[in-house]
Design an enzyme around this catalytic site. Structure first.
Site, PDB file in Angstrom:
ATOM      1  N   ASP A 285      -6.980  26.868  24.020  1.00  0.00           N
ATOM      2  CA  ASP A 285      -7.934  27.652  24.804  1.00  0.00           C
ATOM      3  C   ASP A 285      -8.195  26.986  26.143  1.00  0.00           C
ATOM      4  OD1 ASP A 285      -8.768  29.817  22.927  1.00  0.00           O
ATOM      5  OD2 ASP A 285      -9.231  28.099  21.655  1.00  0.00           O
TER       6      ASP A 285
ATOM      7  N   ASP B 165      -8.362  36.454  17.074  1.00  0.00           N
ATOM      8  CA  ASP B 165      -8.915  35.151  17.465  1.00  0.00           C
ATOM      9  C   ASP B 165     -10.433  35.221  17.435  1.00  0.00           C
ATOM     10  OD1 ASP B 165      -9.459  32.684  18.605  1.00  0.00           O
ATOM     11  OD2 ASP B 165      -8.755  33.235  20.610  1.00  0.00           O
ATOM     12  N   GLY B 166     -11.019  34.396  16.551  1.00  0.00           N
ATOM     13  CA  GLY B 166     -12.471  34.285  16.508  1.00  0.00           C
ATOM     14  C   GLY B 166     -13.030  34.594  15.140  1.00  0.00           C
TER      15      GLY B 166
HETATM   16  C1  DX5 Z   1     -12.988  31.322  21.395  1.00  0.00           C
HETATM   17  C2  DX5 Z   1     -11.567  30.856  21.355  1.00  0.00           C
HETATM   18  C3  DX5 Z   1     -11.039  30.638  20.014  1.00  0.00           C
HETATM   19  C4  DX5 Z   1     -11.796  29.641  19.162  1.00  0.00           C
HETATM   20  C5  DX5 Z   1     -11.691  30.124  17.756  1.00  0.00           C
HETATM   21  O1  DX5 Z   1     -13.265  31.804  22.653  1.00  0.00           O
HETATM   22  O2  DX5 Z   1     -10.726  31.798  22.000  1.00  0.00           O
HETATM   23  O3  DX5 Z   1      -9.643  30.369  20.023  1.00  0.00           O
HETATM   24  O4  DX5 Z   1     -11.330  28.340  19.247  1.00  0.00           O
HETATM   25  O5  DX5 Z   1     -12.509  29.351  16.974  1.00  0.00           O
HETATM   26  P1  DX5 Z   1     -13.123  29.859  15.599  1.00  0.00           P
HETATM   27  O6  DX5 Z   1     -11.961  30.079  14.656  1.00  0.00           O
HETATM   28  O7  DX5 Z   1     -14.027  28.757  15.202  1.00  0.00           O
HETATM   29  O8  DX5 Z   1     -13.833  31.147  15.887  1.00  0.00           O
HETATM   30 ZN    ZN Z   2      -8.598  31.478  21.779  1.00  0.00          ZN
END
Ligand code: DX5
Ligand code: ZN
Length: 216
Positions: A33, A173-174
């Site tokens: 990210d 994602d998320g």
């Molecule tokens: C959030 C990012 C994600 C994040 C996901 O803006 O794009 O990639 O690292 O983390 P989790 O799985 O904890 O939601």
């Molecule tokens: Zn991400």
């Protein structure tokens, strides 16, 4: 089905160890990210992390989730650093810039991905299909790890699947964990970014294996 660990919430002082543990159980893509404090209210990594990553793990793909409205300065730097896949957000730049940078990625051998935040409707994806290899459906508002999966996302994934057809990869994602990964898969996703869930029990490999059992 692909699990792409996000390193955002990993212990940053032990990144290499974390990545090694995941690679040891077959992970071949990491989701990195990039945040510059403007498109989202957080800061993360720069191009040097990508070149260090590719030096240590040349066989593992670096998927760059680019959260910035400053493509002109930064996209070439990440390509130069060794990005294998780059994900650009609809709405982070004008459509003409987005088209320009998607073409730039293709001509530099980088797989281009269109990312849509929860407030962007699924149908914007259609006109970019010839230029992209994957769609990234954000299942939280981007910016931070550890947020909860937005329940409406299942409907959004289904709509994107209708638009892209059966063959294009859809990544989520998320908020992906042992419960939501099944919801996302059943809605039509096949690539799963996983962040905080991997670091919950101090054993990334076990967490990856648990998720793989659920989606296989
Ligand atoms: C959030 C990012 C994600 C994040 C996901 O803006 O794009 O990639 O690292 O983390 P989790 O799985 O904890 O939601
Ligand atoms: Zn991400």
């Amino acid at each position: 089905m692909i699990i792409a660990p996000s390193i955002l919430n990993a212990d940053n002082l032990n990144l290499k160890e974390n990545i090694k543990n995941a690679v040891a159980v077959g992970i071949d893509r990491f989701h990195i990210d990039i945040m510059d404090g403007h498109f989202v209210p957080n800061l993360s990594f720069g191009p040097q992390l990508i070149s260090d990553f590719k030096r240590e793990f040349p066989m593992t793909d670096a998927e760059i989730h680019f959260m910035s409205n400053n493509p002109d300065d930064l996209i070439p730097a990440f390509v130069e650093a060794g990005a294998d896949i780059m994900e650009l957000h609809y709405g982070a730049m004008s459509e003409s810039k987005l088209n320009y940078w998607l073409d730039y990625l293709a001509s530099n051998g980088v797989d281009a991905v269109l990312a849509i935040k929860p407030d962007i409707p699924a149908d914007v994806v259609e006109k970019f299909l010839p230029k992209i290899k994957q769609v990234l459906v954000m299942t939280v508002n981007p910016g931070f790890g550890g947020q909860s999966f937005i329940a409406d996302s299942a409907e959004k994934i289904k709509q994107v699947r209708e638009i892209v057809g059966p063959n294009m990869a859809i990544e989520v994602d998320g908020g992906i964990n042992d419960r939501t990964i099944k919801i996302a898969k059943d809605a039509g996703a096949d690539v799963f970014v996983v962040g905080s869930y991997l670091y919950e029990n101090g054993n990334i490999a076990n967490q990856v294996l648990k998720l793989e059992k659920i989606i296989k």
